[in-house]
Design a protein around this motif. Structure first.
Motif, PDB file in Angstrom:
ATOM      1  N   SER A  55       0.608  -1.484   0.171  1.00  0.00           N
ATOM      2  CA  SER A  55       1.692  -2.323  -0.324  1.00  0.00           C
ATOM      3  C   SER A  55       1.637  -2.416  -1.837  1.00  0.00           C
ATOM      4  O   SER A  55       2.563  -2.919  -2.471  1.00  0.00           O
ATOM      5  CB  SER A  55       1.582  -3.731   0.275  1.00  0.00           C
ATOM      6  OG  SER A  55       0.363  -4.348  -0.085  1.00  0.00           O
ATOM      7  N   GLY A  56       0.552  -1.923  -2.425  1.00  0.00           N
ATOM      8  CA  GLY A  56       0.380  -1.938  -3.873  1.00  0.00           C
ATOM      9  C   GLY A  56      -1.046  -1.587  -4.232  1.00  0.00           C
ATOM     10  O   GLY A  56      -1.834  -1.184  -3.380  1.00  0.00           O
ATOM     11  N   GLY A  57      -1.378  -1.764  -5.488  1.00  0.00           N
ATOM     12  CA  GLY A  57      -2.730  -1.462  -5.939  1.00  0.00           C
ATOM     13  C   GLY A  57      -2.738  -1.211  -7.435  1.00  0.00           C
ATOM     14  O   GLY A  57      -1.697  -1.278  -8.106  1.00  0.00           O
ATOM     15  N   ASN A  58      -3.918  -0.898  -7.969  1.00  0.00           N
ATOM     16  CA  ASN A  58      -4.063  -0.669  -9.400  1.00  0.00           C
ATOM     17  C   ASN A  58      -5.035   0.469  -9.675  1.00  0.00           C
ATOM     18  O   ASN A  58      -5.870   0.809  -8.817  1.00  0.00           O
ATOM     19  CB  ASN A  58      -4.564  -1.929 -10.107  1.00  0.00           C
ATOM     20  CG  ASN A  58      -3.528  -3.027 -10.163  1.00  0.00           C
ATOM     21  OD1 ASN A  58      -2.410  -2.824 -10.610  1.00  0.00           O
ATOM     22  ND2 ASN A  58      -3.887  -4.207  -9.681  1.00  0.00           N
ATOM     23  N   ILE A  59      -4.919   1.039 -10.873  1.00  0.00           N
ATOM     24  CA  ILE A  59      -5.925   1.970 -11.372  1.00  0.00           C
ATOM     25  C   ILE A  59      -6.574   1.347 -12.608  1.00  0.00           C
ATOM     26  O   ILE A  59      -5.940   0.547 -13.317  1.00  0.00           O
ATOM     27  CB  ILE A  59      -5.334   3.351 -11.713  1.00  0.00           C
ATOM     28  CG1 ILE A  59      -4.203   3.246 -12.750  1.00  0.00           C
ATOM     29  CG2 ILE A  59      -4.870   4.055 -10.458  1.00  0.00           C
ATOM     30  CD1 ILE A  59      -3.708   4.583 -13.260  1.00  0.00           C
ATOM     31  N   TYR A  60      -7.840   1.714 -12.844  1.00  0.00           N
ATOM     32  CA  TYR A  60      -8.613   1.095 -13.910  1.00  0.00           C
ATOM     33  C   TYR A  60      -9.411   2.159 -14.656  1.00  0.00           C
ATOM     34  O   TYR A  60      -9.690   3.245 -14.126  1.00  0.00           O
ATOM     35  CB  TYR A  60      -9.612   0.074 -13.333  1.00  0.00           C
ATOM     36  CG  TYR A  60      -9.023  -0.886 -12.338  1.00  0.00           C
ATOM     37  CD1 TYR A  60      -8.562  -2.133 -12.742  1.00  0.00           C
ATOM     38  CD2 TYR A  60      -8.939  -0.559 -10.982  1.00  0.00           C
ATOM     39  CE1 TYR A  60      -8.032  -3.037 -11.826  1.00  0.00           C
ATOM     40  CE2 TYR A  60      -8.410  -1.443 -10.060  1.00  0.00           C
ATOM     41  CZ  TYR A  60      -7.954  -2.685 -10.485  1.00  0.00           C
ATOM     42  OH  TYR A  60      -7.423  -3.561  -9.577  1.00  0.00           O
TER      43      TYR A  60
END
Length: 399
Positions: free
Chosen positions: A236-241
């Motif tokens: 449903s979503g997420g992030n990169i770092y």
């Protein structure tokens, strides 16, 4: 010999010779829609006395990033053998990756990882045991209300007054419903399901490319899977770092090595909107953060990739992205997306000394051949860490 018999024999013989010296059947096998560069478009339009090509339709880009062409192919300029839809990429708008990233993916629902007992006034209760649920199940709804984290579950249970509730469950793509009876916990005086759940999946991987105009990125070349079921996680979503490599565990026969790294969730580089068999995709917040000190790269794909010398880009020592020599052993003809497009072998002595070959965490490392970005590393051969698979960049850009 009868002339009526001779003519068909001559024609058959002629077509056999044509098939041998001009494998037009490969043209027939091409997928009906392709992503190519301007240079590759010129190659597709090359004509000779056997095969003629003609552009029959051109569509200027509207809300897409591509100019679109329809090319018609004829054999001997008489027989229609193929109509091909071609999307032409701008070659100077892409940057190769190579840096390692941290990933956190928010699943659509919560992933069940186990059960626990609840101490109620009636003694020990275990709602999980008789519910029919299994570890790895993804709970997407409670009484028809969508949930994405444990807080959503707690909020629903705050207004629960007894009886049973209905869970909507996704098990390996099969959707079904389960009724379960929460128990009233004597210590907290709140209703609980007795389920252990997790909300996201995390990992380390490599950036493959960034489209500098749209800010879209592609990475990994394969999906991030749930550790319990090994199924691709629908997100449903997420992030990169930004990430930091702490060490390298070398691979050996029978066991893949890995990059050991960490990331700080405060150092967000962008968002994730897709996790599929061909990689993890989303948008970077700032193009300059992943393209600084880089030059743009031409895009090559299925038409460019060929057996022979190539390089992969990877950052194993700090932030420095280095090119390592590989050999493309085999390129597979593919009509549709597949993360095993080509077989590669690491021949770079420095890389072999550091990692033993390809290790987990290097998935997504860009593959460069003849100055073009043609694909990305996807998998390592467990029995030979110097060998692995790569995916054509075409399939990644389409996502």
């Amino acid at each position: 010999m009868n002339r009526k018999k001779v003519v068909p024999i001559i024609l058959i013989f002629f077509f056999v010779i044509v098939s041998i010296f001009f494998p037009y059947n490969k043209m027939l096998e091409l997928s009906d829609e392709m992503f190519v560069t301007h240079e590759e478009l010129k190659e597709l339009l090359n004509s000779d006395f056997l095969l003629s090509s003609q552009i029959v339709s051109v569509s200027a880009r509207d809300d897409s990033d591509f100019d679109k062409y329809i090319i018609n192919y004829k054999l001997f300029n008489l027989f229609n053998i193929k109509r091909l839809k071609v999307n032409v990429l701008d070659p100077d708008r892409y940057f190769a990756g190579g840096e390692t990233l941290g990933f956190s993916l928010q699943s659509k629902g919560v992933i069940l990882i186990g059960g626990n007992y609840i101490l109620s006034k009636n003694g020990i209760e275990r709602p999980f045991e008789n519910s029919g649920l299994k570890t790895g199940d993804i709970i997407t709804k409670i009484n028809g209300i969508e949930i994405n984290n444990s807080q959503d579950i707690s909020k629903i249970l705050e207004n629960f007054e007894g009886g049973s509730i209905r869970l909507t469950v996704n098990r390996s793509g099969n959707i079904f419903e389960v009724d379960i009876c929460p128990a009233l916990d004597s210590m907290s005086n709140t209703y609980k399901l007795g389920l252990w759940v997790k909300e996201d999946a995390v990992g380390i991987g490599t950036l493959s490319f960034v489209n500098a105009t749209t800010k879209r990125f592609g990475s990994l070349g394969h999906s991030i899977n749930d550790s319990e079921t090994n199924e691709c996680i629908e997100v449903s979503g997420g992030n990169i770092y930004t990430s930091k490599i702490l060490g390298i565990k070398k691979g050996n026969s029978g066991k893949a090595g890995e990059l050991i790294g960490t990331f700080n969730r405060e150092n967000v580089l962008g968002s994730v909107d897709k996790n599929c068999d061909y990689g993890v995709y989303g948008f970077v917040d700032c193009v300059e953060s992943v393209t600084k000190n880089k030059t743009s790269v031409d895009i090559g794909g299925r038409l460019s990739a060929k057996p022979g010398k190539a390089q992969i880009l990877s950052a194993l020592d700090g932030d420095e992205i280095k090119a390592y020599d590989i050999e493309i052993i085999k390129t597979n003809f593919q009509q549709s997306c597949n993360e095993k497009s080509m077989v590669i072998r690491v021949v770079d002595k420095e890389l072999i000394a550091k990692t033993g070959g390809i290790v987990q965490g290097m998935s997504g490392s860009p593959i460069i051949q003849d100055g073009k970005l043609i694909g990305a590393v996807t998998h390592v051969f467990v029995n030979d860490a110097t060998k692995g698979f790569g995916i054509y960049i075409d399939w990644m850009i389409e996502q």
